[in-house]
Design an enzyme around this catalytic site. Structure first.
Site: not given
Ligand code: NDP
Ligand code: 2IT
Length: 444
Positions: A109, A124, A163-164, A207, A238, A376
């Site tokens: 990050q 984080k 969020g994450d 994202t 997301n 953000s």
């Molecule tokens: P969500 O919780 O909204 O979605 C996560 C998705 O990934 C779900 O479909 C989930 O399945 C699946 N998943 C989670 N863990 C695992 C695992 N161990 N094995 C297989 N599938 C898995 O999270 P986000 O969409 O926010 O985040 C997804 C990725 O993007 C992460 O790596 C996060 O760090 C990254 N990210 C997120 C940002 C954000 O703004 N939200 C910004 C930048 C990066 P299930 O429903 O079964 O749990």
């Molecule tokens: O991994 C990431 O960049 C995030 N989950 C978003 C972090 C944030 O502060 O919006």
């Protein structure tokens, strides 16, 4: 700096944190040359001060489930580096969360936030609490218990979570409510808030949209049009949802999405209506992706990831290390020419080597998924000037930030044969800004 020696020391001092070691190793391997051009960095041991988080908070979270049982989880906040702004980064709720994973995410990050050009340090946090199968009331009680510990360590000018995985608008809302009650202050302490109480337009989309804006920049370097291209998306949360939304809008064909149980393959492509179904299924009913296959009569592969399907572009958007070396080989063999990471560190080091050896377009998460934290940052700005910008305004700013990140990668990552090494570009560009800020601020 001797990268191998630095890494060896970190492994000895912090054993059992493989994801943290993996993230550090990738960065050190690509910045070593640039770092060694600046002997002043090594004189103040800049590298260790940059790799080891400023501080880590760790606490027990106790809450009551719907049956009246008392549950305990672990809570963490890793404040990695605040040389260029307050600590900033998401909160992850997932059963797999441990300190090593959060340290890797906070480390990544720091460089990502530096790339955005906005004034944000890196952090984080999270918990091994799993929202899966929990009632709304249980999630609320957990979020409140979590904030009861976290609130003393954060603040709009100190550390701004978001969020994450497992933390979306619902969880941010509950945490904000508790923070507000404890501090008696209405502030921009969290981002990803609801629109009615300081949230920015386009933050939920940022994202996924940002990743596609970055992908478009990459495709431009090879004069490739996104229209009609077949795309593999993993995840259905997301990031995956808004990645798919933008792809559909641009005329690309999304054939897969997944969750932790398996993936669906829809050869006709997930269209707008089908995506609406997925959004409702995942965000409202918190169902499983398998149900999509049942509804639309397509293939569902339990316990697998989508990387063996034929496509042009892959957008991993679920979690870390979801593409291993064999997956990467399958992707390349099946004709994939671009991989843009929505998730953080979804490709193993072996997978990255496969992509780069094949000279395909490959963007690491810290560049390609920086749109989320960028908006953000824009939410923080809007909160501090007490105004909110229109959807178009935020989207335009997001596009321009992603374009700038791409330019920074090209500047620092173009190799003698013209191949753009986005990993090197992102790491060196992100590193230099943080390093210069740390140098100017003395030994602190
Ligand atoms: P969500 O919780 O909204 O979605 C996560 C998705 O990934 C779900 O479909 C989930 O399945 C699946 N998943 C989670 N863990 C695992 C695992 N161990 N094995 C297989 N599938 C898995 O999270 P986000 O969409 O926010 O985040 C997804 C990725 O993007 C992460 O790596 C996060 O760090 C990254 N990210 C997120 C940002 C954000 O703004 N939200 C910004 C930048 C990066 P299930 O429903 O079964 O749990
Ligand atoms: O991994 C990431 O960049 C995030 N989950 C978003 C972090 C944030 O502060 O919006």
């Amino acid at each position: 700096m001797n990268a191998a020696k630095v890494l060896e020391d970190l492994k000895r001092r912090f054993p059992n944190e493989p994801e943290y070691h993996q993230a550090v190793e990738e960065v050190l391997g690509t910045i070593e040359e640039e770092y060694n051009k600046h002997p002043e960095f090594d004189k103040v041991n800049l590298i260790e001060r940059l790799c080891i988080p400023d501080r880590v908070y760790q606490f027990r979270v106790t809450w009551m489930d719907d049956k009246g049982n008392i549950q305990t989880n672990m809570g963490y906040r890793v404040q990695h580096n605040n040389a260029i702004g307050p600590y900033k980064g998401g909160i992850r709720f997932h059963s797999s969360v441990n300190l090593g994973i959060l340290k890797f995410l906070a480390f990544e990050q720091t460089f990502k936030n530096s790339l955005t050009t906005l004034p944000m340090g890196g952090g984080k946090g999270g918990s091994d609490f799993s929202p899966r199968g929990k009632s709304n009331a249980e999630v609320m009680r957990f979020c409140q218990a979590f904030m009861l510990e976290l609130w003393r360590h954060i603040g709009p000018e100190t550390d701004v979570p978001a969020g994450d995985i497992g933390v979306g608008g619902r969880e941010v809302g509950y945490m904000f409510g508790m923070y507000k009650k404890l501090t008696r202050e209405f502030s921009g302490v969290l981002t990803g808030k609801g629109r009615e109480f300081g949230g920015s337009l386009i933050r939920p989309e940022a994202t996924g949209y940002g990743n596609i804006y970055f992908l478009l920049e990459m495709l431009k370097t090879r004069n490739i049009d996104i229209k009609g291209k077949t795309c593999l998306v993993s995840g259905s949360g997301n990031v995956a949802q808004y990645t798919a939304e933008k792809l559909i809008e641009l005329g690309a064909k999304v054939v897969t999405m997944s969750d932790s149980d398996g993936y669906i393959y829809d050869p006709d492509g997930i269209d707008r209506e089908k995506l609406d179904y997925i959004m409702e299924l995942k965000n409202l009913y918190r169902g499983r992706i398998r149900e999509y296959a049942e509804k639309y009569g397509c293939k569902y592969v339990p316990g697998a990831r989508p990387w063996n399907e034929k496509a042009d572009i892959a957008l991993p958007s679920a979690t870390q290390n979801e593409i291993n070396g064999d997956d990467a080989k399958a992707l390349v063999a099946n004709g994939v020419f671009a991989v843009s990471e929505g998730a953080n560190m979804p490709s193993t080091p072996e997978a990255i080597r496969v992509f780069q050896d094949a000279k395909i377009l490959y963007a690491p998460g810290k560049a390609a998924n920086a749109g989320g934290v960028s908006v953000s940052g824009l939410e923080m700005t809007q909160n501090s000037i007490k105004l909110s910008w229109s959807q178009e305004e935020v989207d335009e700013k997001l596009k321009s930030i992603m374009k700038n990140i791409h330019e920074a990668c090209v500047k620092y990552g173009t190799e003698p044969d013209g191949y753009i090494n986005y990993v090197k570009g992102a790491n060196v560009a992100g590193f230099m800004k943080v390093a210069n800020a740390m140098m100017a601020q003395g030994i602190v």
